[in-house]
Design a protein around this motif. Structure first.
Motif, PDB file in Angstrom:
ATOM      1  N   UNK A   1       0.846  -1.202   0.024  1.00  0.00           N
ATOM      2  CA  UNK A   1       0.074  -0.073   0.077  1.00  0.00           C
ATOM      3  C   UNK A   1       0.881   1.353   0.094  1.00  0.00           C
ATOM      4  N   UNK A   2       1.981   1.141   0.832  1.00  0.00           N
ATOM      5  CA  UNK A   2       2.941   2.345   0.735  1.00  0.00           C
ATOM      6  C   UNK A   2       3.412   2.570  -0.670  1.00  0.00           C
ATOM      7  N   UNK A   3       3.804   1.700  -1.351  1.00  0.00           N
ATOM      8  CA  UNK A   3       4.532   1.807  -2.566  1.00  0.00           C
ATOM      9  C   UNK A   3       3.682   2.346  -3.495  1.00  0.00           C
ATOM     10  N   UNK A   4       2.376   1.958  -3.413  1.00  0.00           N
ATOM     11  CA  UNK A   4       1.256   2.117  -4.394  1.00  0.00           C
ATOM     12  C   UNK A   4       0.728   3.405  -4.137  1.00  0.00           C
ATOM     13  N   UNK A   5       1.076   4.211  -3.182  1.00  0.00           N
ATOM     14  CA  UNK A   5       0.530   5.459  -2.501  1.00  0.00           C
ATOM     15  C   UNK A   5      -0.638   5.679  -1.742  1.00  0.00           C
ATOM     16  N   UNK A   6      -1.211   4.314  -1.378  1.00  0.00           N
ATOM     17  CA  UNK A   6      -2.330   4.122  -0.630  1.00  0.00           C
ATOM     18  C   UNK A   6      -2.060   4.747   0.950  1.00  0.00           C
ATOM     19  N   UNK A   7      -0.985   4.273   1.312  1.00  0.00           N
ATOM     20  CA  UNK A   7      -0.334   4.511   2.576  1.00  0.00           C
ATOM     21  C   UNK A   7      -0.335   5.841   2.866  1.00  0.00           C
ATOM     22  N   UNK A   8       0.023   6.506   2.106  1.00  0.00           N
ATOM     23  CA  UNK A   8       0.174   8.334   2.090  1.00  0.00           C
ATOM     24  C   UNK A   8      -0.938   8.869   2.411  1.00  0.00           C
ATOM     25  N   UNK A   9      -2.371   8.269   1.528  1.00  0.00           N
ATOM     26  CA  UNK A   9      -3.597   8.690   2.011  1.00  0.00           C
ATOM     27  C   UNK A   9      -3.886   8.556   3.414  1.00  0.00           C
ATOM     28  N   UNK A  10      -3.614   7.494   4.004  1.00  0.00           N
ATOM     29  CA  UNK A  10      -3.980   7.225   5.297  1.00  0.00           C
ATOM     30  C   UNK A  10      -3.387   8.071   6.324  1.00  0.00           C
ATOM     31  N   UNK A  11      -1.958   8.335   5.819  1.00  0.00           N
ATOM     32  CA  UNK A  11      -1.251   9.135   6.644  1.00  0.00           C
ATOM     33  C   UNK A  11      -1.378  10.657   6.784  1.00  0.00           C
ATOM     34  N   UNK A  12      -2.096  10.924   5.589  1.00  0.00           N
ATOM     35  CA  UNK A  12      -2.342  12.538   5.435  1.00  0.00           C
ATOM     36  C   UNK A  12      -3.769  12.675   6.002  1.00  0.00           C
ATOM     37  N   UNK A  13      -4.538  11.778   6.079  1.00  0.00           N
ATOM     38  CA  UNK A  13      -6.060  11.860   6.428  1.00  0.00           C
ATOM     39  C   UNK A  13      -6.082  11.572   7.747  1.00  0.00           C
ATOM     40  N   UNK A  14      -6.176  12.825   8.680  1.00  0.00           N
ATOM     41  CA  UNK A  14      -6.436  12.451   9.941  1.00  0.00           C
ATOM     42  C   UNK A  14      -7.529  11.603  10.382  1.00  0.00           C
ATOM     43  N   UNK A  15      -8.627  11.587   9.759  1.00  0.00           N
ATOM     44  CA  UNK A  15      -9.802  11.001  10.138  1.00  0.00           C
ATOM     45  C   UNK A  15      -9.439   9.464   9.926  1.00  0.00           C
ATOM     46  N   UNK A  16      -9.025   9.258   8.581  1.00  0.00           N
ATOM     47  CA  UNK A  16      -8.825   7.831   8.261  1.00  0.00           C
ATOM     48  C   UNK A  16      -7.625   7.138   9.410  1.00  0.00           C
TER      49      UNK A  16
ATOM     50  N   UNK B   1      -2.945 -11.633  11.829  1.00  0.00           N
ATOM     51  CA  UNK B   1      -3.090 -10.595  10.806  1.00  0.00           C
ATOM     52  C   UNK B   1      -3.575  -9.095  11.283  1.00  0.00           C
ATOM     53  N   UNK B   2      -4.764  -9.228  12.435  1.00  0.00           N
ATOM     54  CA  UNK B   2      -5.287  -8.346  12.750  1.00  0.00           C
ATOM     55  C   UNK B   2      -4.265  -7.124  13.537  1.00  0.00           C
ATOM     56  N   UNK B   3      -3.377  -7.809  14.185  1.00  0.00           N
ATOM     57  CA  UNK B   3      -2.627  -6.813  14.769  1.00  0.00           C
ATOM     58  C   UNK B   3      -1.437  -6.072  14.069  1.00  0.00           C
ATOM     59  N   UNK B   4      -1.043  -6.607  12.607  1.00  0.00           N
ATOM     60  CA  UNK B   4      -0.401  -5.824  11.844  1.00  0.00           C
ATOM     61  C   UNK B   4      -1.377  -4.692  10.951  1.00  0.00           C
ATOM     62  N   UNK B   5      -2.441  -5.200  10.271  1.00  0.00           N
ATOM     63  CA  UNK B   5      -3.345  -4.748   9.469  1.00  0.00           C
ATOM     64  C   UNK B   5      -3.934  -3.471  10.298  1.00  0.00           C
ATOM     65  N   UNK B   6      -4.278  -3.644  11.634  1.00  0.00           N
ATOM     66  CA  UNK B   6      -4.625  -2.551  12.383  1.00  0.00           C
ATOM     67  C   UNK B   6      -3.730  -1.670  12.871  1.00  0.00           C
ATOM     68  N   UNK B   7      -2.690  -1.628  12.378  1.00  0.00           N
ATOM     69  CA  UNK B   7      -1.651  -0.837  13.095  1.00  0.00           C
ATOM     70  C   UNK B   7      -1.238   0.176  11.966  1.00  0.00           C
ATOM     71  N   UNK B   8      -1.685   1.402  11.911  1.00  0.00           N
ATOM     72  CA  UNK B   8      -1.619   2.408  10.813  1.00  0.00           C
ATOM     73  C   UNK B   8      -0.108   3.099  11.054  1.00  0.00           C
ATOM     74  N   UNK B   9       0.633   2.874  12.269  1.00  0.00           N
ATOM     75  CA  UNK B   9       2.057   3.228  12.300  1.00  0.00           C
ATOM     76  C   UNK B   9       2.895   2.463  11.358  1.00  0.00           C
ATOM     77  N   UNK B  10       2.478   1.238  10.927  1.00  0.00           N
ATOM     78  CA  UNK B  10       3.313   0.758   9.778  1.00  0.00           C
ATOM     79  C   UNK B  10       3.256   1.403   8.573  1.00  0.00           C
TER      80      UNK B  10
END
Length: 203
Positions: A56-71, A117-126
């Motif tokens: 997700x980071x490489x494809x740019x999706x994680x940037x959206x999560x990082x920049x969206x305070x709500x998400x 899986x939940x421990x990693x998927x539900x960790x936005x700090x990744x």
């Protein structure tokens, strides 16, 4: 990607995987309570979640999560709630039922995997970690193969590290000691998970 660049990426991924946190607690829980196979399932499902964040980071999706305070806040609170729930279950577990599993009743291997899986998927700090990491390696001329190598490196390092932990914990006196002190391990693990959840929501 050059060999030097990949070795640098590998070293950083190793350091990230070896950082203590709730992931190790979950793998420990599944290994001690259920079996080595449960611990391995939690390890590799966790690695799959890490791989998803990396991709997700490489494809740019994680940037959206990082920049969206709500998400970011939604994922953070979901993750904290999940950690707290596991922590409470661990503390409430009796001496005969380690980590919230009823005596004589084991969860399925798939359930153990989903918990990992939940421990990693539900960790936005990744997302933040991989943005900081991959920004040093992604270049305009990077190919799709380069992106897949970076994603696979992050996921495989994570899975192999926790696999090593599972085999260390499931052999000899270490496992026997942990099983004899299962109630103490339950409470310590539960306390750590709840403290981590509290830390997440108060930062």
């Amino acid at each position: 990607m050059t060999l030097t660049a990949w070795l640098s990426l590998l070293a950083i991924c190793c350091l990230g995987a070896m950082s203590p946190g709730p992931s190790l607690a979950v793998v420990l829980k599944q290994t001690v309570t259920n079996s080595r196979r449960h611990g391995l399932a939690a390890s590799w499902f966790h690695a799959a979640g890490v791989g998803l964040w990396a991709f997700a980071t490489i494809s740019g999706l994680a940037i959206l999560v990082a920049e969206s305070q709500f998400a970011f806040q939604v994922i953070t609170w979901l993750g904290a709630g999940y950690l707290a729930w596991i922590g409470v279950k661990a503390i409430r577990a009796g001496k005969q039922s380690a980590f919230g599993v009823n005596e004589g009743k084991k969860v399925s291997i798939f359930t153990a995997g989903i918990e990992g899986a939940a421990i990693s998927v539900l960790n936005p700090k990744l997302a933040i970690f991989f943005i900081a990491l991959f920004s040093q390696f992604v270049s305009p001329d990077a190919t799709f193969a380069d992106h897949m190598i970076m994603t696979a490196t992050a996921a495989l390092v994570d899975g192999l590290w926790y696999t090593l932990m599972v085999f260390l914990l499931s052999h000899g006196p270490i496992l026997k000691t942990l099983q004899k002190r299962s109630q103490l391990v339950n409470r310590l693990t539960g306390g750590i998970l709840i403290a981590l959840a509290a830390r997440v929501v108060t930062l």
